[in-house]
Enzyme design. Structure first.
Site, mmCIF file in Angstrom:
data_model
loop_
_atom_site.group_PDB
_atom_site.id
_atom_site.type_symbol
_atom_site.label_atom_id
_atom_site.label_comp_id
_atom_site.label_asym_id
_atom_site.label_seq_id
_atom_site.Cartn_x
_atom_site.Cartn_y
_atom_site.Cartn_z
ATOM 1 N N ASP A 191 46.889 14.698 -38.639
ATOM 2 C CA ASP A 191 47.338 15.570 -37.555
ATOM 3 C C ASP A 191 47.527 17.017 -38.017
ATOM 4 O O ASP A 191 48.371 17.288 -38.870
ATOM 5 C CB ASP A 191 48.663 15.067 -36.981
ATOM 6 C CG ASP A 191 48.658 13.564 -36.691
ATOM 7 O OD1 ASP A 191 48.104 12.809 -37.503
ATOM 8 O OD2 ASP A 191 49.211 13.166 -35.670
ATOM 9 N N GLU A 194 45.789 16.641 -32.101
ATOM 10 C CA GLU A 194 46.686 16.575 -30.933
ATOM 11 C C GLU A 194 47.929 17.445 -31.050
ATOM 12 O O GLU A 194 48.594 17.681 -30.052
ATOM 13 C CB GLU A 194 47.068 15.114 -30.647
ATOM 14 C CG GLU A 194 48.047 14.551 -31.636
ATOM 15 C CD GLU A 194 49.218 13.866 -30.962
ATOM 16 O OE1 GLU A 194 49.127 13.548 -29.780
ATOM 17 O OE2 GLU A 194 50.238 13.685 -31.640
ATOM 18 N N ASN A 207 49.293 11.073 -28.310
ATOM 19 C CA ASN A 207 50.275 11.150 -27.225
ATOM 20 C C ASN A 207 50.434 12.558 -26.655
ATOM 21 O O ASN A 207 50.969 12.730 -25.568
ATOM 22 C CB ASN A 207 51.644 10.613 -27.680
ATOM 23 C CG ASN A 207 52.119 11.236 -28.965
ATOM 24 O OD1 ASN A 207 51.394 11.259 -29.956
ATOM 25 N ND2 ASN A 207 53.333 11.750 -28.965
ATOM 26 N N HIS A 208 49.984 13.581 -27.387
ATOM 27 C CA HIS A 208 50.052 14.954 -26.859
ATOM 28 C C HIS A 208 48.702 15.449 -26.328
ATOM 29 O O HIS A 208 48.486 16.661 -26.214
ATOM 30 C CB HIS A 208 50.565 15.917 -27.929
ATOM 31 C CG HIS A 208 51.984 15.658 -28.324
ATOM 32 N ND1 HIS A 208 53.010 15.603 -27.411
ATOM 33 C CD2 HIS A 208 52.556 15.403 -29.533
ATOM 34 C CE1 HIS A 208 54.155 15.338 -28.035
ATOM 35 N NE2 HIS A 208 53.896 15.208 -29.323
ATOM 36 N N HIS A 217 52.734 11.437 -39.411
ATOM 37 C CA HIS A 217 52.659 12.686 -40.179
ATOM 38 C C HIS A 217 53.055 12.551 -41.655
ATOM 39 O O HIS A 217 53.122 13.555 -42.353
ATOM 40 C CB HIS A 217 53.500 13.802 -39.538
ATOM 41 C CG HIS A 217 53.065 14.162 -38.147
ATOM 42 N ND1 HIS A 217 53.587 15.224 -37.453
ATOM 43 C CD2 HIS A 217 52.151 13.614 -37.323
ATOM 44 C CE1 HIS A 217 53.035 15.303 -36.262
ATOM 45 N NE2 HIS A 217 52.156 14.318 -36.165
HETATM 46 FE FE FE2 Z 1 51.292 11.950 -32.025
#
Ligand code: FE2
Length: 257
Positions: A8, A39, A67-68, A177
């Site tokens: 990410d 994202e 999710n984003h 993360h």
């Molecule tokens: Fe996420």
């Protein structure tokens, strides 16, 4: 064949860092294909058309989301681009693509993006069953299948690894993360890691400002999350080495750039 997978990418400073280092990383490691999760790239939530373009120009072949996905409205202008993937287990009819098949050297590489259901707060379809459907649909069209499982729960991710062992080439986790030290090649040949970590500011709470994050935990008061402004950016990821003929996994290793 060497495939670089980056975790990410958190915020604009991390996008900048990835842009700076990627050409050399590609050269030095003989990378043929790059997958990155984007994202969190726009201010920690979502992606913009400019960031998408910058990452592609820097050498990223496929950008996955999570999710984003819908964090920035601009995504609706680029969501139909074939190399931008949103989770495949969103409800039927949702815009965008959950998987794609791409040319790499003389092979076809499929990438599938899935989102978990445990502690994710996203109403999605069952990722295991959706994975089955997609794999059955594409297995004769792709030489390798790589899955980004964007999920919170380690157990759900590990279960996905075993579930897809022998059916896909690689299952890598994103979203938490923090890189896990469990990269492995499972019994039936699938490369697996629970989370590949982030490309994000070092002094941070999973990419976010330390003060704001700590205050939320200490006081329970609402505090707006913001990306940490630490100038030092760490880039975590993996390199997946596949046999150039059979596309079987030869090596799966973590990298920190
Ligand atoms: Fe996420």
């Amino acid at each position: 064949m060497n495939i670089l997978i980056l975790g990410d990418i958190i915020g604009e400073s991390s996008v900048k860092r990835v842009k700076e280092i990627l050409p050399n990383v590609i050269k030095k490691n003989n990378i043929d294909f790059v997958i990155a999760n984007g994202e969190n790239s726009a201010g920690g939530m979502g992606i913009t058309a400019k960031i998408y373009k910058d990452l592609v120009l820097a050498g990223v072949n496929v950008i996955t989301m999570g999710n984003h996905t819908w964090g920035k409205k601009e995504i609706f202008n680029i969501i139909d681009n074939q190399n931008l993937l949103r989770p495949a287990n969103y409800p039927k009819g949702v815009v965008g693509n959950g998987y794609g098949i791409y040319n790499c050297l003389n092979k076809k590489i499929a990438v599938i993006n899935l989102i978990g259901r445990a502690s994710m707060n996203v109403l999605s379809e069952n990722p295991f069953l959706v994975a089955d459907d997609i794999v059955n649909k594409i297995k004769d069209k792709a030489d390798a299948i790589i899955v980004d499982f964007h999920a919170e729960a380690t157990a759900e991710k590990i279960a996905m690894g075993y579930y897809l062992d022998g059916k896909v080439t690689c299952v890598f986790g994103t979203h938490t993360h923090v890189a896990t030290a469990d990269e492995t090649i499972l019994e039936k040949g699938t490369a697996y890691i629970t989370d590949i970590g982030m490309s994000g500011p070092k002094k941070s709470v999973i990419g976010m400002d330390v003060g704001a994050s700590v205050k939320r935990f200490v006081t329970t008061l609402p505090e707006r999350y913001k990306v940490s402004d630490d100038k030092e950016v760490i880039c975590n990821g993996c390199i997946l080495k596949l046999n150039s003929e059979s596309c079987r996994v030869e090596k799966f290793s973590r990298i920190k750039l």
